[in-house]
Write a protein that holds these residues in place. Structure first.
Motif, short mmCIF file in Angstrom:
data_model
loop_
_atom_site.label_atom_id
_atom_site.label_comp_id
_atom_site.label_asym_id
_atom_site.label_seq_id
_atom_site.Cartn_x
_atom_site.Cartn_y
_atom_site.Cartn_z
N THR A 100 0.83 -1.20 0.00
CA THR A 100 0.00 0.00 0.00
C THR A 100 0.87 1.25 0.00
O THR A 100 0.54 2.25 -0.66
N ILE A 104 0.95 4.51 -2.93
CA ILE A 104 0.98 5.97 -2.82
C ILE A 104 2.28 6.53 -3.41
O ILE A 104 2.28 7.60 -4.01
N GLU A 137 -5.84 16.88 -2.52
CA GLU A 137 -7.16 17.02 -1.90
C GLU A 137 -7.83 15.69 -1.60
O GLU A 137 -8.64 15.61 -0.68
N GLU A 138 -7.52 14.66 -2.38
CA GLU A 138 -8.23 13.39 -2.23
C GLU A 138 -7.32 12.25 -1.77
O GLU A 138 -7.65 11.54 -0.82
N ARG A 139 -6.19 12.10 -2.43
CA ARG A 139 -5.41 10.89 -2.21
C ARG A 139 -4.54 10.94 -0.97
O ARG A 139 -4.46 9.95 -0.23
N PRO A 141 -5.06 12.62 1.89
CA PRO A 141 -5.90 12.34 3.07
C PRO A 141 -6.36 10.89 3.15
O PRO A 141 -6.38 10.30 4.24
N LYS A 142 -6.72 10.30 2.00
CA LYS A 142 -7.21 8.92 2.02
C LYS A 142 -6.14 7.96 2.51
O LYS A 142 -6.39 7.12 3.39
N TYR A 143 -4.94 8.07 1.98
CA TYR A 143 -3.87 7.18 2.38
C TYR A 143 -3.44 7.42 3.83
O TYR A 143 -3.26 6.47 4.60
N ASP A 145 -5.04 8.85 6.32
CA ASP A 145 -6.09 8.44 7.25
C ASP A 145 -6.05 6.92 7.45
O ASP A 145 -6.24 6.42 8.57
N TYR A 146 -5.79 6.19 6.36
CA TYR A 146 -5.69 4.74 6.46
C TYR A 146 -4.53 4.34 7.37
O TYR A 146 -4.69 3.52 8.29
N SER A 149 -5.14 4.96 10.92
CA SER A 149 -6.02 3.92 11.47
C SER A 149 -5.24 2.63 11.75
O SER A 149 -5.53 1.92 12.72
N GLN A 191 -4.46 15.88 11.83
CA GLN A 191 -5.17 14.67 11.44
C GLN A 191 -4.30 13.41 11.58
O GLN A 191 -4.84 12.30 11.55
#
Length: 236
Positions: A100, A104, A137-139, A141-143, A145-146, A149, A191
């Motif tokens: 993963t 990215i 803006e999208e990728r 934060p998505k990565y 945040d994952y 987690s 974040q």
């Protein structure tokens, strides 16, 4: 065993994820191209050496084996260097997380080379702006945040039950994003507290701190994967 790492000179690139693992445990290794030049890789890439045929660097020579692809190399080194918890489940999860990270990293590369790797950045600047906006803006934060987690589901401090090569790779990912997208990363500061804390702890590990301060650590630059182009990370 003395490992031989093959990667292009002059850039951290994907080879840096492997260097960090080797440096963290003070493994016996040689960064071959930095000693002998990039031409040292050509016999392997042209199929003139025994063993598996790598598509591109990085690749690692371990005894008679030739191992390519960053995640595969680290999956091989992890148990041998003590950089993954024991057990098949942990080893597979570590490889999953590393794959993963590779995803990215691929997307980072495409922010400055969205059309073709054979073109100069200046030849695809307009497309790079559009690609980078979506990435910021999208990728990102998505990565992130994952991965935040992932740390939260573990012990809050590491990706797995103890220190592993995944932690070292997350350090490199955060460091690279800080270099290439400093404004975006500042906005995301609150974040990703666990990732920030992890990156700080990795930088303070004795062998890593010594490596980062040494000439063996190639500085981030505009020949690598993580590149700083101000127009791709504007201040809001």
């Amino acid at each position: 065993m003395r490992y031989e790492l093959y990667y292009w000179t002059g850039a951290q690139g994907r080879g840096e994820f492997i260097r960090l693992a080797l440096e963290d445990v003070a493994a016996d290794y040689i960064d071959v191209a930095r000693k002998r030049g990039d031409n040292a890789m050509m016999p392997f890439l042209r199929g003139k050496q025994a063993g598996a045929l790598p598509f591109a660097p990085p690749f690692l020579k371990a005894g008679r084996m030739v191992i390519a692809q960053t995640a595969t190399i680290l999956a091989y080194l992890g148990p041998r260097l003590g950089l993954v918890p024991g057990g098949l489940s942990a080893e597979i999860y570590a490889q999953q997380l590393q794959a993963t990270i590779a995803d990215i990293v691929f997307e980072v590369h495409d922010t400055h080379h969205p059309i073709s790797a054979s073109l100069y950045y200046e030849q695809q600047r307009s497309a790079a702006r559009k690609r980078s906006q979506a990435f910021r803006e999208e990728r990102i934060p998505k990565y992130l945040d994952y991965f935040e987690s992932v740390l939260a589901r573990g012990n809050g401090r590491q990706a797995l039950s103890r220190h592993s090569y995944v932690d070292l790779s997350l350090f490199q990912l955060i460091s690279g994003l800080d270099y290439a997208f400093p404004n975006t990363m500042r906005r995301m500061q609150r974040q990703i507290p666990r990732l920030r804390a992890l990156a700080e702890r990795i930088a303070e590990r004795p062998n890593i701190a010594a490596y980062l301060a040494s000439p063996r650590r190639i500085p981030f630059n505009e020949d690598g994967i993580f590149r700083r182009y101000p127009e791709l990370d504007p201040v809001r």
